[in-house]
Design an enzyme around this catalytic site. Structure first.
Site, mmCIF file in Angstrom:
data_model
loop_
_atom_site.group_PDB
_atom_site.id
_atom_site.type_symbol
_atom_site.label_atom_id
_atom_site.label_comp_id
_atom_site.label_asym_id
_atom_site.label_seq_id
_atom_site.Cartn_x
_atom_site.Cartn_y
_atom_site.Cartn_z
ATOM 1 N N GLY A 59 0.838 -1.212 0.000
ATOM 2 C CA GLY A 59 0.000 0.000 0.000
ATOM 3 C C GLY A 59 0.863 1.248 0.000
ATOM 4 O O GLY A 59 0.549 2.233 0.668
ATOM 5 N N THR A 66 1.466 3.124 -2.634
ATOM 6 C CA THR A 66 1.171 4.029 -3.759
ATOM 7 C C THR A 66 0.591 5.362 -3.309
ATOM 8 O O THR A 66 0.599 6.327 -4.062
ATOM 9 C CB THR A 66 0.170 3.377 -4.741
ATOM 10 O OG1 THR A 66 -1.001 2.988 -4.004
ATOM 11 C CG2 THR A 66 0.790 2.173 -5.433
ATOM 12 N N ARG A 67 0.069 5.411 -2.099
ATOM 13 C CA ARG A 67 -0.488 6.678 -1.610
ATOM 14 C C ARG A 67 -0.601 6.623 -0.079
ATOM 15 O O ARG A 67 -0.316 5.608 0.539
ATOM 16 C CB ARG A 67 -1.834 6.979 -2.260
ATOM 17 C CG ARG A 67 -2.932 5.997 -1.896
ATOM 18 C CD ARG A 67 -4.224 6.336 -2.604
ATOM 19 N NE ARG A 67 -5.383 5.928 -1.809
ATOM 20 C CZ ARG A 67 -6.648 6.223 -2.075
ATOM 21 N NH1 ARG A 67 -6.940 6.954 -3.121
ATOM 22 N NH2 ARG A 67 -7.623 5.821 -1.295
ATOM 23 N N LEU A 126 -3.429 -7.755 -2.508
ATOM 24 C CA LEU A 126 -3.274 -8.532 -1.270
ATOM 25 C C LEU A 126 -4.361 -9.587 -1.084
ATOM 26 O O LEU A 126 -4.302 -10.382 -0.159
ATOM 27 C CB LEU A 126 -3.239 -7.595 -0.061
ATOM 28 C CG LEU A 126 -1.938 -6.804 0.104
ATOM 29 C CD1 LEU A 126 -2.067 -5.821 1.246
ATOM 30 C CD2 LEU A 126 -0.758 -7.734 0.356
ATOM 31 N N SER A 179 -4.563 0.407 13.748
ATOM 32 C CA SER A 179 -5.363 1.635 13.872
ATOM 33 C C SER A 179 -5.775 1.780 15.329
ATOM 34 O O SER A 179 -5.771 0.810 16.082
ATOM 35 C CB SER A 179 -6.615 1.533 12.996
ATOM 36 O OG SER A 179 -7.442 2.666 13.180
ATOM 37 N N TYR A 217 -14.234 -3.064 9.950
ATOM 38 C CA TYR A 217 -12.877 -2.505 9.896
ATOM 39 C C TYR A 217 -12.202 -2.630 11.269
ATOM 40 O O TYR A 217 -11.046 -3.068 11.379
ATOM 41 C CB TYR A 217 -12.946 -1.042 9.454
ATOM 42 C CG TYR A 217 -11.630 -0.316 9.513
ATOM 43 C CD1 TYR A 217 -10.653 -0.525 8.540
ATOM 44 C CD2 TYR A 217 -11.352 0.586 10.545
ATOM 45 C CE1 TYR A 217 -9.440 0.141 8.599
ATOM 46 C CE2 TYR A 217 -10.139 1.259 10.606
ATOM 47 C CZ TYR A 217 -9.191 1.033 9.630
ATOM 48 O OH TYR A 217 -7.988 1.690 9.685
ATOM 49 N N LYS A 222 -8.712 -4.586 12.344
ATOM 50 C CA LYS A 222 -7.555 -3.896 12.942
ATOM 51 C C LYS A 222 -7.214 -4.482 14.319
ATOM 52 O O LYS A 222 -6.046 -4.561 14.700
ATOM 53 C CB LYS A 222 -7.848 -2.390 13.030
ATOM 54 C CG LYS A 222 -7.962 -1.730 11.666
ATOM 55 C CD LYS A 222 -6.590 -1.542 11.063
ATOM 56 C CE LYS A 222 -6.514 -1.775 9.602
ATOM 57 N NZ LYS A 222 -5.185 -1.542 9.039
HETATM 58 P P1 NAP Z 1 -5.241 5.054 1.471
HETATM 59 O O1 NAP Z 1 -4.816 6.450 1.295
HETATM 60 O O2 NAP Z 1 -6.604 4.667 1.003
HETATM 61 O O3 NAP Z 1 -4.164 4.071 0.789
HETATM 62 C C1 NAP Z 1 -4.399 2.687 0.854
HETATM 63 C C2 NAP Z 1 -3.249 1.939 0.211
HETATM 64 O O4 NAP Z 1 -3.556 0.529 0.267
HETATM 65 C C3 NAP Z 1 -3.051 2.294 -1.234
HETATM 66 O O5 NAP Z 1 -1.681 2.330 -1.521
HETATM 67 C C4 NAP Z 1 -3.717 1.153 -1.983
HETATM 68 O O6 NAP Z 1 -3.076 0.917 -3.213
HETATM 69 C C5 NAP Z 1 -3.482 -0.023 -1.059
HETATM 70 N N1 NAP Z 1 -4.483 -1.075 -1.235
HETATM 71 C C6 NAP Z 1 -5.834 -0.987 -1.088
HETATM 72 N N2 NAP Z 1 -6.402 -2.170 -1.377
HETATM 73 C C7 NAP Z 1 -5.403 -3.020 -1.702
HETATM 74 C C8 NAP Z 1 -5.342 -4.383 -2.096
HETATM 75 N N3 NAP Z 1 -6.450 -5.141 -2.247
HETATM 76 N N4 NAP Z 1 -4.139 -4.933 -2.372
HETATM 77 C C9 NAP Z 1 -3.021 -4.186 -2.258
HETATM 78 N N5 NAP Z 1 -2.987 -2.907 -1.880
HETATM 79 C C10 NAP Z 1 -4.175 -2.332 -1.613
HETATM 80 O O7 NAP Z 1 -5.170 4.601 2.989
HETATM 81 P P2 NAP Z 1 -4.342 5.202 4.224
HETATM 82 O O8 NAP Z 1 -5.204 6.190 4.895
HETATM 83 O O9 NAP Z 1 -2.986 5.563 3.802
HETATM 84 O O10 NAP Z 1 -4.283 3.908 5.157
HETATM 85 C C11 NAP Z 1 -3.164 3.039 5.121
HETATM 86 C C12 NAP Z 1 -3.236 2.093 6.304
HETATM 87 O O11 NAP Z 1 -3.308 2.875 7.493
HETATM 88 C C13 NAP Z 1 -4.466 1.191 6.305
HETATM 89 O O12 NAP Z 1 -4.101 -0.082 6.821
HETATM 90 C C14 NAP Z 1 -5.408 1.879 7.257
HETATM 91 O O13 NAP Z 1 -6.300 0.990 7.868
HETATM 92 C C15 NAP Z 1 -4.427 2.461 8.253
HETATM 93 N N6 NAP Z 1 -4.943 3.612 9.015
HETATM 94 C C16 NAP Z 1 -5.195 4.799 8.384
HETATM 95 C C17 NAP Z 1 -5.653 5.874 9.136
HETATM 96 C C18 NAP Z 1 -5.905 7.235 8.533
HETATM 97 O O14 NAP Z 1 -6.385 8.122 9.263
HETATM 98 N N7 NAP Z 1 -5.606 7.493 7.286
HETATM 99 C C19 NAP Z 1 -5.896 5.719 10.501
HETATM 100 C C20 NAP Z 1 -5.645 4.486 11.098
HETATM 101 C C21 NAP Z 1 -5.151 3.445 10.340
HETATM 102 P P3 NAP Z 1 -3.821 1.033 -4.640
HETATM 103 O O15 NAP Z 1 -4.996 1.958 -4.481
HETATM 104 O O16 NAP Z 1 -2.745 1.572 -5.541
HETATM 105 O O17 NAP Z 1 -4.215 -0.353 -4.939
#
Ligand code: NAP
Length: 263
Positions: free
Chosen positions: A15, A17-18, A67, A145, A159, A163
């Protein structure tokens, strides 16, 4: 005092890519590590990696690894070994957080979230194990998370289960990996400004920022620095643990418990 030298260390970021994963990949690349970042789509991952290699001057490669597909996860680990000669660090970060009230939740909704967030992470760790065991060392950092392990949020019960499930996995895995010199820990982000979070809307972001004692949403670099520490040589005696990075969001008992911002 000496600090970890990252040059030529091999790091996988799922993950990447962003969002948070991109921030993690960027920080490792800036430290000189060789980074393999993944997302679902090969072309997107390659384009992101090329951009990061340009801006950081580091060695960054992108690969499409869904994944939900175990064979693709195994291939990811093999590719890191081919490209970088081993796997020093796995950041099992990729995750999805679709909103769905429990009453409307289908079996497919549950499967989708668990497959990516929980099963995908477990299989990524498993795929890297033979290489790490062979080297007698390794670092795994899961992105969990606060939602699930510490707090609850209506609409995100599946979700939260995924987590919290990561932490059950973490503790068992830590015991299995310890004899091989491999540590596994988890970061628990609060609300971090990412593309995924932005999709939840401005109102959500405003409400969240107001509930964070430090007065702002997290940035991806806040999480990346915590991950970098847990991946470092200096964190060698830490395993099976969680590090909450949430600006104090899980501390107050109510909004009134948060001190007003200084004038
Ligand atoms: P995001 O901006 O939506 O990015 C999600 C990443 O996961 C992207 O790189 C996406 O890649 C990849 N992804 C999604 N589905 C996938 C799949 N089936 N196979 C492989 N890669 C996949 O999310 P984020 O906010 O950065 O969150 C990243 C992690 O942090 C997650 O585990 C999330 O639960 C955790 N988290 C985030 C927050 C928050 O506030 N942002 C808070 C707590 C925990 P592509 O789109 O290129 O496939």
């Amino acid at each position: 005092m000496t600090f970890t030298r990252w040059e030529n260390r091999s790091v996988i970021v799922t993950g990447g890519t962003r969002g948070i994963g991109y921030g993690i990949a960027e920080l490792f690349a800036r430290q000189g590590a060789a980074v393999l970042l993944t997302g679902r789509d090969e072309r997107t991952a390659c384009a992101v990696a090329e951009g990061l290699a340009r801006t950081t001057g580091g060695r960054v490669t992108g690969r499409g690894v869904d994944l939900r597909t175990p064979a693709a996860i195994d291939e990811m680990a093999a590719e890191a070994v081919r490209l970088h000669g081993g796997i020093d660090v796995l950041c099992a970060n990729a995750g999805i957080f679709p909103e769905k009230p429990l009453r409307e939740m289908t079996a497919d909704d549950v499967d989708e979230v668990l497959d990516v967030n929980l099963r995908g992470g477990i299989l990524a760790v498993r795929a890297c194990l033979p290489t790490m065991e062979g080297a007698g060392r390794g670092r795994v950092i899961l992105t969990s998370s606060i939602t699930g392990p510490t707090t609850g949020y209506a609409g995100w019960s599946h979700y939260g289960a995924s987590k919290a499930g990561q932490l059950g996995f973490l503790r068992g895995a830590a015991l299995e990996l310890a004899p091989h010199g491999i540590t596994i820990n988890a970061v628990l982000p609060g609300n971090v400004r990412t593309e995924g979070l932005a999709e939840l809307g401005e109102e959500y972001l405003r409400g969240m920022a107001a509930s964070i004692p430090l007065g702002r949403l997290g940035e991806t670099s806040d999480i990346a620095h915590a991950v970098l520490f847990l991946a470092s040589d200096e964190a060698a005696f830490i395993t099976g643990q969680t590090l909450t990075v949430d600006g104090g969001q899980t501390l107050p008992e109510s909004l009134d418990a948060i001190a007003p911002a200084a004038p």
